[in-house]
Design a protein around this motif. Structure first.
Motif, PDB file in Angstrom:
ATOM      1  N   PHE A 129      50.587  23.751  46.403  1.00  0.00           N
ATOM      2  CA  PHE A 129      49.897  23.840  45.119  1.00  0.00           C
ATOM      3  C   PHE A 129      48.430  24.249  45.314  1.00  0.00           C
ATOM      4  O   PHE A 129      47.907  25.081  44.577  1.00  0.00           O
ATOM      5  N   GLY A 130      47.781  23.661  46.319  1.00  0.00           N
ATOM      6  CA  GLY A 130      46.378  23.990  46.559  1.00  0.00           C
ATOM      7  C   GLY A 130      46.174  25.443  46.932  1.00  0.00           C
ATOM      8  O   GLY A 130      45.241  26.109  46.453  1.00  0.00           O
ATOM      9  N   LYS A 131      47.045  25.952  47.781  1.00  0.00           N
ATOM     10  CA  LYS A 131      46.955  27.364  48.172  1.00  0.00           C
ATOM     11  C   LYS A 131      47.266  28.279  46.985  1.00  0.00           C
ATOM     12  O   LYS A 131      46.610  29.308  46.787  1.00  0.00           O
ATOM     13  N   ALA A 132      48.273  27.913  46.197  1.00  0.00           N
ATOM     14  CA  ALA A 132      48.682  28.759  45.076  1.00  0.00           C
ATOM     15  C   ALA A 132      47.565  28.885  44.046  1.00  0.00           C
ATOM     16  O   ALA A 132      47.312  29.980  43.517  1.00  0.00           O
ATOM     17  N   ILE A 133      46.876  27.789  43.751  1.00  0.00           N
ATOM     18  CA  ILE A 133      45.780  27.843  42.784  1.00  0.00           C
ATOM     19  C   ILE A 133      44.677  28.760  43.293  1.00  0.00           C
ATOM     20  O   ILE A 133      44.124  29.581  42.543  1.00  0.00           O
ATOM     21  N   ALA A 134      44.347  28.656  44.563  1.00  0.00           N
ATOM     22  CA  ALA A 134      43.315  29.517  45.136  1.00  0.00           C
ATOM     23  C   ALA A 134      43.741  30.984  45.089  1.00  0.00           C
ATOM     24  O   ALA A 134      42.949  31.868  44.727  1.00  0.00           O
ATOM     25  N   ASP A 135      44.993  31.266  45.436  1.00  0.00           N
ATOM     26  CA  ASP A 135      45.499  32.647  45.403  1.00  0.00           C
ATOM     27  C   ASP A 135      45.459  33.219  43.985  1.00  0.00           C
ATOM     28  O   ASP A 135      45.080  34.378  43.776  1.00  0.00           O
ATOM     29  N   LEU A 136      45.853  32.414  43.013  1.00  0.00           N
ATOM     30  CA  LEU A 136      45.872  32.882  41.634  1.00  0.00           C
ATOM     31  C   LEU A 136      44.453  33.088  41.098  1.00  0.00           C
ATOM     32  O   LEU A 136      44.221  33.972  40.274  1.00  0.00           O
ATOM     33  N   ALA A 137      43.504  32.282  41.571  1.00  0.00           N
ATOM     34  CA  ALA A 137      42.109  32.479  41.170  1.00  0.00           C
ATOM     35  C   ALA A 137      41.622  33.853  41.632  1.00  0.00           C
ATOM     36  O   ALA A 137      40.924  34.563  40.898  1.00  0.00           O
ATOM     37  N   VAL A 138      42.000  34.240  42.849  1.00  0.00           N
ATOM     38  CA  VAL A 138      41.647  35.567  43.358  1.00  0.00           C
ATOM     39  C   VAL A 138      42.327  36.649  42.520  1.00  0.00           C
ATOM     40  O   VAL A 138      41.690  37.610  42.077  1.00  0.00           O
ATOM     41  N   GLU A 139      43.618  36.473  42.309  1.00  0.00           N
ATOM     42  CA  GLU A 139      44.391  37.455  41.537  1.00  0.00           C
ATOM     43  C   GLU A 139      43.804  37.665  40.141  1.00  0.00           C
ATOM     44  O   GLU A 139      43.779  38.808  39.629  1.00  0.00           O
ATOM     45  N   CYS A 140      43.315  36.575  39.524  1.00  0.00           N
ATOM     46  CA  CYS A 140      42.830  36.642  38.146  1.00  0.00           C
ATOM     47  C   CYS A 140      41.349  37.001  38.043  1.00  0.00           C
ATOM     48  O   CYS A 140      40.803  37.048  36.940  1.00  0.00           O
ATOM     49  N   GLY A 141      40.707  37.255  39.164  1.00  0.00           N
ATOM     50  CA  GLY A 141      39.318  37.676  39.134  1.00  0.00           C
ATOM     51  C   GLY A 141      38.330  36.578  38.805  1.00  0.00           C
ATOM     52  O   GLY A 141      37.236  36.844  38.276  1.00  0.00           O
ATOM     53  N   VAL A 142      38.678  35.331  39.123  1.00  0.00           N
ATOM     54  CA  VAL A 142      37.761  34.212  38.885  1.00  0.00           C
ATOM     55  C   VAL A 142      36.523  34.371  39.764  1.00  0.00           C
ATOM     56  O   VAL A 142      36.628  34.741  40.939  1.00  0.00           O
TER      57      VAL A 142
END
Length: 305
Positions: free
Chosen positions: A95-108
Motif C-alpha cells: 500500500f505504501g509503495k502504491a500510494i507513492a507510485d500513484l502520486a508520481v503518476e498523477c503529477g503530485v
C-alpha cells in the motif's frame, strides 16, 4: 503560504495521524481531500462538516486513489501496520509503495510519508519497522519531491491499558534514568502543515518528529503530579518481558537507541512553536484519557504474541 486552490490528499484521515494532519491543514486554509472507507461514519461526517472533501475508497482501490489525487498539490501517506491486526507487513509495504507510485503518476508536487522513529537504513528485525524502511527506500527512488517524517512514540500511548496506571503504577520500556522522546498526536499535523507550505525547504528531507523528552523518573513525577498521588515508575519486569516477545524486542530497541528517538527538539520547535510537552498534554488534551486510565484495567492492545 498554503495553496488555496490545490488540495492535499490525506490518508488515514479518520485515524490518529491522518486526523491530526487533516485538522491542521484545514485550520491553515488548505483544501483537504480525505480518503475514507465509509463516508457515512461519524468520523467521516465530522471531517466533512469541518470542510474536507471525502473520497470513498481503500488503500487497495487504485481508481479511487487516482480520483483523489487528481489536481492535488500534495499527499500525506500513512498506513496501518501489523500490530494493529488489520494488515500484514507485506500489505503495508504494498500500500505504501502504491500510494507513492500513484502520486508520481498523477503529477503530485509534494509527498509526505509518515514512517517511524526506529526506522533507519538498517533492519531492526521487527516487521512493522522494517516494512517502513522498505517504503522509505522506494519513496526515495521516485522522481517526486518527498519528505519523510519519523514520529517517535506517542504520548497518547502512555494511557493505554496494560501499563499499570489502573493499579497505581506505571511500567514502560526505559530504565528510570533512561530518556525517551515522545510526541503528542495532536502535534503531528502542526509539523506536517508547515512542511507542505514550504516544499523547497523540506523536500528531500528525512527526520524524526517529537514534542518532548523524558526519563522514567520524570514520568513518575509527572504522573504523580497529574494524579494527585504517587505513581511509581519501573521498567517492565523480566517476567513480563519473558512472557511477551513483542515487548521484549521493543525494549531491546530502547537499549540499542532507535526507540529512544533522535529528534532535534530545538529545530522542531521552530517549525511548531506550540509543540506539547508531557506536562502540557496531561493538563489539557490528555487529561480525561489519563484520569480514565487510572481506573481502567486491561492488556496492551498491541501485545499480540
Amino acid at each position: 503560504m498554503s495553496n488555496s486552490h490545490q488540495p492535499i490528499v490525506v490518508f488515514g484521515a479518520t485515524g490518529q495521524q491522518g486526523g491530526s494532519v487533516a485538522k491542521a491543514l484545514l485550520s491553515a486554509g488548505w483544501p483537504v481531500r480525505a480518503m475514507v472507507r465509509d463516508v457515512t461514519s461519524a468520523k467521516a461526517t465530522a471531517l466533512c462538516d469541518a470542510g474536507a472533501e471525502l473520497v470513498q475508497g481503500s488503500y487497495a482501490d487504485s481508481d479511487a486513489i487516482r480520483a483523489a489525487m487528481r489536481g492535488a498539490h500534495g499527499v500525506f501517506s500513512v498506513q496501518q501496520s501489523s500490530p494493529s491486526g488489520q494488515v500484514t507487513d507485506e500489505e503495508e509495504v504494498r500500500f505504501g509503495k502504491a500510494i507513492a507510485d500513484l502520486a508520481v503518476e498523477c503529477g503530485v508536487t509534494h509527498l509526505v510519508y509518515s514512517s517511524g522513529a526506529a526506522v533507519s537504513d538498517k533492519p531492526t528485525g521487527m516487521g512493522h519497522f522494517d516494512s517502513k524502511m522498505r517504503i522509505e527506500a522506494h519513496v526515495r527512488s521516485l522522481p517526486i519531491k518527498a519528505t519523510i517524517i519519523r514520529p517517535v512514540a506517542f504520548i497518547d500511548m502512555l494511557v493505554m491499558p496494560g501499563f499499570g496506571l489502573d493499579e497505581g503504577r506505571f511500567n514502560f520500556f526505559m530504565q528510570p534514568d533512561q530518556s525517551i522522546q515522545l510526541l503528542a498526536v495532536e502535534d503531528i499535523g502542526k509539523f506536517v502543515e508547515p512542511i507542505f507550505a514550504d516544499p523547497d525547504r523540506f523536500g528531500g528531507q528525512t527526520f524524526d518528529i517529537a514534542s518532548d523528552e523524558v526519563t522514567g523518573k520524570e514520568l513518575e513525577a509527572l504522573f504523580s503530579e497529574a494524579a494527585g498521588r504517587p505513581i511509581p515508575y519501573a521498567r517492565f519486569s523480566d517476567e513480563v518481558l519473558a512472557a511477551s516477545p513483542f515487548l521484549a524486542k521493543l525494549t531491546a530497541l530502547m537499549d540499542e537507541g532507535p526507540l529512544a528517538g533522535r529528534a532535534d527538539l530545538e529545530a522542531l520547535r521552530k517549525i511548531n512553536p506550540e509543540m506539547q510537552s508531557v506536562r502540557d498534554w496531561l493538563g489539557h488534551t490528555g487529561r480525561d484519557a489519563f484520569l480514565q486510565a487510572l481506573g481502567t484495567a486491561g492488556t496492551w492492545a498491541y501485545d499480540r504474541t
